[in-house]
Design a protein around this motif. Sequence first.
Motif, PDB file in Angstrom:
ATOM      1  N   ASN A   1     -10.467   2.560  -5.334  1.00  0.00           N
ATOM      2  CA  ASN A   1     -10.618   3.981  -5.061  1.00  0.00           C
ATOM      3  C   ASN A   1     -10.626   4.221  -3.555  1.00  0.00           C
ATOM      4  OD1 ASN A   1     -10.918   4.931  -7.788  1.00  0.00           O
ATOM      5  ND2 ASN A   1     -12.935   3.980  -7.800  1.00  0.00           N
ATOM      6  N   LEU A   2      -9.775   3.508  -2.840  1.00  0.00           N
ATOM      7  CA  LEU A   2      -9.756   3.580  -1.393  1.00  0.00           C
ATOM      8  C   LEU A   2      -8.851   4.710  -0.908  1.00  0.00           C
ATOM      9  CD1 LEU A   2      -9.407  -0.236  -0.628  1.00  0.00           C
ATOM     10  CD2 LEU A   2     -11.471   1.151  -0.361  1.00  0.00           C
ATOM     11  N   THR A   3      -9.248   5.329   0.183  1.00  0.00           N
ATOM     12  CA  THR A   3      -8.414   6.308   0.869  1.00  0.00           C
ATOM     13  C   THR A   3      -8.193   5.824   2.300  1.00  0.00           C
ATOM     14  OG1 THR A   3     -10.211   7.656   1.792  1.00  0.00           O
ATOM     15  CG2 THR A   3      -9.543   8.119  -0.496  1.00  0.00           C
ATOM     16  N   ARG A   4      -7.337   6.529   3.027  1.00  0.00           N
ATOM     17  CA  ARG A   4      -7.089   6.124   4.411  1.00  0.00           C
ATOM     18  C   ARG A   4      -8.374   6.163   5.234  1.00  0.00           C
ATOM     19  NH1 ARG A   4      -1.840   8.999   4.386  1.00  0.00           N
ATOM     20  NH2 ARG A   4      -2.775  10.747   5.494  1.00  0.00           N
ATOM     21  N   ARG A   5      -9.266   7.067   4.893  1.00  0.00           N
ATOM     22  CA  ARG A   5     -10.509   7.212   5.659  1.00  0.00           C
ATOM     23  C   ARG A   5     -11.403   5.978   5.582  1.00  0.00           C
ATOM     24  NH1 ARG A   5     -13.850  12.005   3.883  1.00  0.00           N
ATOM     25  NH2 ARG A   5     -13.380  11.113   1.834  1.00  0.00           N
ATOM     26  N   ASP A   6     -11.199   5.118   4.548  1.00  0.00           N
ATOM     27  CA  ASP A   6     -12.035   3.931   4.404  1.00  0.00           C
ATOM     28  C   ASP A   6     -11.671   2.830   5.392  1.00  0.00           C
ATOM     29  OD1 ASP A   6     -13.677   4.725   2.138  1.00  0.00           O
ATOM     30  OD2 ASP A   6     -11.823   4.673   0.982  1.00  0.00           O
ATOM     31  N   PHE A   7     -10.490   2.927   5.987  1.00  0.00           N
ATOM     32  CA  PHE A   7     -10.008   1.866   6.866  1.00  0.00           C
ATOM     33  C   PHE A   7     -10.297   2.188   8.332  1.00  0.00           C
ATOM     34  CE2 PHE A   7      -7.657   1.360   2.991  1.00  0.00           C
ATOM     35  CZ  PHE A   7      -7.473  -0.004   2.868  1.00  0.00           C
TER      36      PHE A   7
ATOM     37  N   ILE B   1       0.854  -1.185   0.000  1.00  0.00           N
ATOM     38  CA  ILE B   1       0.000   0.000   0.000  1.00  0.00           C
ATOM     39  C   ILE B   1       0.890   1.235   0.000  1.00  0.00           C
ATOM     40  CG2 ILE B   1      -1.808   1.278   1.210  1.00  0.00           C
ATOM     41  CD1 ILE B   1      -2.688  -1.330   2.500  1.00  0.00           C
ATOM     42  N   MET B   2       0.795   2.017  -1.068  1.00  0.00           N
ATOM     43  CA  MET B   2       1.533   3.273  -1.175  1.00  0.00           C
ATOM     44  C   MET B   2       0.613   4.392  -0.705  1.00  0.00           C
ATOM     45  SD  MET B   2       4.360   2.128  -2.474  1.00  0.00           S
ATOM     46  CE  MET B   2       5.180   3.647  -2.940  1.00  0.00           C
ATOM     47  N   THR B   3       1.046   5.125   0.320  1.00  0.00           N
ATOM     48  CA  THR B   3       0.173   6.120   0.938  1.00  0.00           C
ATOM     49  C   THR B   3       0.545   7.530   0.494  1.00  0.00           C
ATOM     50  OG1 THR B   3       1.609   6.220   2.875  1.00  0.00           O
ATOM     51  CG2 THR B   3      -0.223   4.678   2.941  1.00  0.00           C
ATOM     52  N   PRO B   4      -0.428   8.308   0.037  1.00  0.00           N
ATOM     53  CA  PRO B   4      -0.172   9.714  -0.280  1.00  0.00           C
ATOM     54  C   PRO B   4      -0.102  10.529   1.008  1.00  0.00           C
ATOM     55  CG  PRO B   4      -2.483   9.238  -0.585  1.00  0.00           C
ATOM     56  CD  PRO B   4      -1.829   7.931  -0.204  1.00  0.00           C
ATOM     57  N   SER B   5       0.401  11.755   0.915  1.00  0.00           N
ATOM     58  CA  SER B   5       0.492  12.604   2.100  1.00  0.00           C
ATOM     59  C   SER B   5      -0.879  13.109   2.522  1.00  0.00           C
ATOM     60  CB  SER B   5       1.431  13.790   1.830  1.00  0.00           C
ATOM     61  OG  SER B   5       0.991  14.530   0.696  1.00  0.00           O
ATOM     62  N   ASN B   6      -1.795  13.231   1.557  1.00  0.00           N
ATOM     63  CA  ASN B   6      -3.128  13.752   1.851  1.00  0.00           C
ATOM     64  C   ASN B   6      -4.043  12.625   2.312  1.00  0.00           C
ATOM     65  OD1 ASN B   6      -5.887  14.711   1.537  1.00  0.00           O
ATOM     66  ND2 ASN B   6      -5.033  16.446   0.421  1.00  0.00           N
ATOM     67  N   HIS B   7      -4.753  12.882   3.403  1.00  0.00           N
ATOM     68  CA  HIS B   7      -5.647  11.884   3.990  1.00  0.00           C
ATOM     69  C   HIS B   7      -6.796  11.510   3.052  1.00  0.00           C
ATOM     70  CE1 HIS B   7      -6.698   9.683   7.623  1.00  0.00           C
ATOM     71  NE2 HIS B   7      -7.952  10.036   7.490  1.00  0.00           N
ATOM     72  N   PHE B   8      -7.108  12.373   2.085  1.00  0.00           N
ATOM     73  CA  PHE B   8      -8.269  12.158   1.222  1.00  0.00           C
ATOM     74  C   PHE B   8      -7.897  11.606  -0.151  1.00  0.00           C
ATOM     75  CE2 PHE B   8      -9.227  15.544   4.226  1.00  0.00           C
ATOM     76  CZ  PHE B   8     -10.417  15.104   4.770  1.00  0.00           C
ATOM     77  N   ASP B   9      -6.610  11.571  -0.485  1.00  0.00           N
ATOM     78  CA  ASP B   9      -6.195  11.066  -1.792  1.00  0.00           C
ATOM     79  C   ASP B   9      -6.254   9.545  -1.816  1.00  0.00           C
ATOM     80  OD1 ASP B   9      -5.771  13.592  -2.705  1.00  0.00           O
ATOM     81  OD2 ASP B   9      -3.594  13.581  -2.410  1.00  0.00           O
ATOM     82  N   HIS B  10      -6.403   8.997  -3.021  1.00  0.00           N
ATOM     83  CA  HIS B  10      -6.508   7.538  -3.171  1.00  0.00           C
ATOM     84  C   HIS B  10      -5.176   6.858  -2.892  1.00  0.00           C
ATOM     85  CE1 HIS B  10     -10.144   8.213  -6.030  1.00  0.00           C
ATOM     86  NE2 HIS B  10     -10.506   8.193  -4.770  1.00  0.00           N
ATOM     87  N   LEU B  11      -5.276   5.690  -2.274  1.00  0.00           N
ATOM     88  CA  LEU B  11      -4.108   4.853  -2.055  1.00  0.00           C
ATOM     89  C   LEU B  11      -3.763   4.091  -3.329  1.00  0.00           C
ATOM     90  CD1 LEU B  11      -5.336   3.284   1.303  1.00  0.00           C
ATOM     91  CD2 LEU B  11      -3.669   5.129   1.092  1.00  0.00           C
ATOM     92  N   LEU B  12      -2.513   3.735  -3.460  1.00  0.00           N
ATOM     93  CA  LEU B  12      -2.081   2.866  -4.550  1.00  0.00           C
ATOM     94  C   LEU B  12      -1.810   1.497  -3.932  1.00  0.00           C
ATOM     95  CD1 LEU B  12      -1.500   2.967  -7.585  1.00  0.00           C
ATOM     96  CD2 LEU B  12       0.867   3.546  -7.030  1.00  0.00           C
TER      97      LEU B  12
END
Length: 362
Positions: free
Chosen positions: A141-147, A95-106
């Motif tokens: 299309n998952l973001t950190r907020r989904d977890f 899981i590649m995490t962006p700096s923004n909490h709302f951006d999609h994860l890779l």
Amino acid sequence: MKVSQLENAIFLDIPGFLTDENTFTDDASIIRSLNRSAAVRRHARQPQDYPVARGLPSYSERPPLLDGKIDRSFSADLGNVRTLYVEAKVGDVVIMTPSNHFDHLLIGEITSSWDKEQTLYLSDYVGEPVPYRSVKWLSHNLTRRDFRNRVARRMQNRKAITRFDSDLYDDIFRLVYQRYVWGGISKIDVFAPGYSSADPTVTIESSFLIKYAVAAYAAIEKGEYDAFSALAIEEAADRYFDADLVIQIAQSFGSPGGYIAKLVGSAAAIVVGIFVGMALADESKSQSQIRDEAGQQIVKLQSDAPADAGVDWDAIHRSVTVGRVDDLRHKYGRAAKAKLGLTLEGHTPPQITALDPSRTGE
């Protein structure tokens, strides 16, 4: 850790890390290559102050010291190299995490063991190879907020690599995979994108299919599938459905809608998928065609599964050769497709987190 979607690759910022088939067999070889990589980075940043990196034998097999102690950043690099190139296995989730909490994860899966041909070249370090691991990127299309909160907090760690504890795997898998098996538990998503009615009875046929498939698995586990298949489908579902096998069966018909079945048993989700798939098979196909296709699917699943999966493949394969496929398809599958568009194919998990007991106790 960095990513190259063009190459379907993940890698560390270790330009000039020279490798051969023995590089990752001992720490001394890794340290030597890391010392050379540090020299490549120094020269790239300040070419007037640092020389071009030399051949690998010129560098020490000892880690650099800072104030008499091993450099902490070097220790971190050494640990990251071990994690990515030695310990990470085929099938591991990345899981590649962006700096923004709302951006999609890779999100991706490692697809092969590392070999010495897996190197790429970056424009900032001309002629200097970087080893990588091959990945298959998953469509999400998952973001950190989904977890769950405890997983999302770990994703905020800004280290190059953060390993998740095994007690968090289930929280991750349930969102990443339509189907998975982990620790004797299996899960499957069934999608219902066609729901658009205020009539609560439109879910009856689809819900029955899920119940029947779970009952079929229970009969297989008990070694009583012949008796199960001889009964009328309604009686079979009522008699063999075993609530002790169910961790959660939740449904929602928002957007997207569908079912999530989380069950006890490595083979449970496989059987549910097979039986729901047969019930939803195209009307133009004969019963024998449906059974043949189900058998082929089982063979493929078996070939992809680890040998120690704990699945009785012979019993599952035999279960699709008998029974009331046409009754199930005509009486329930047809209505489930017409009313809900029920399908096993989908990308976005059904939105039923409010009903998910795994989200409690955050």
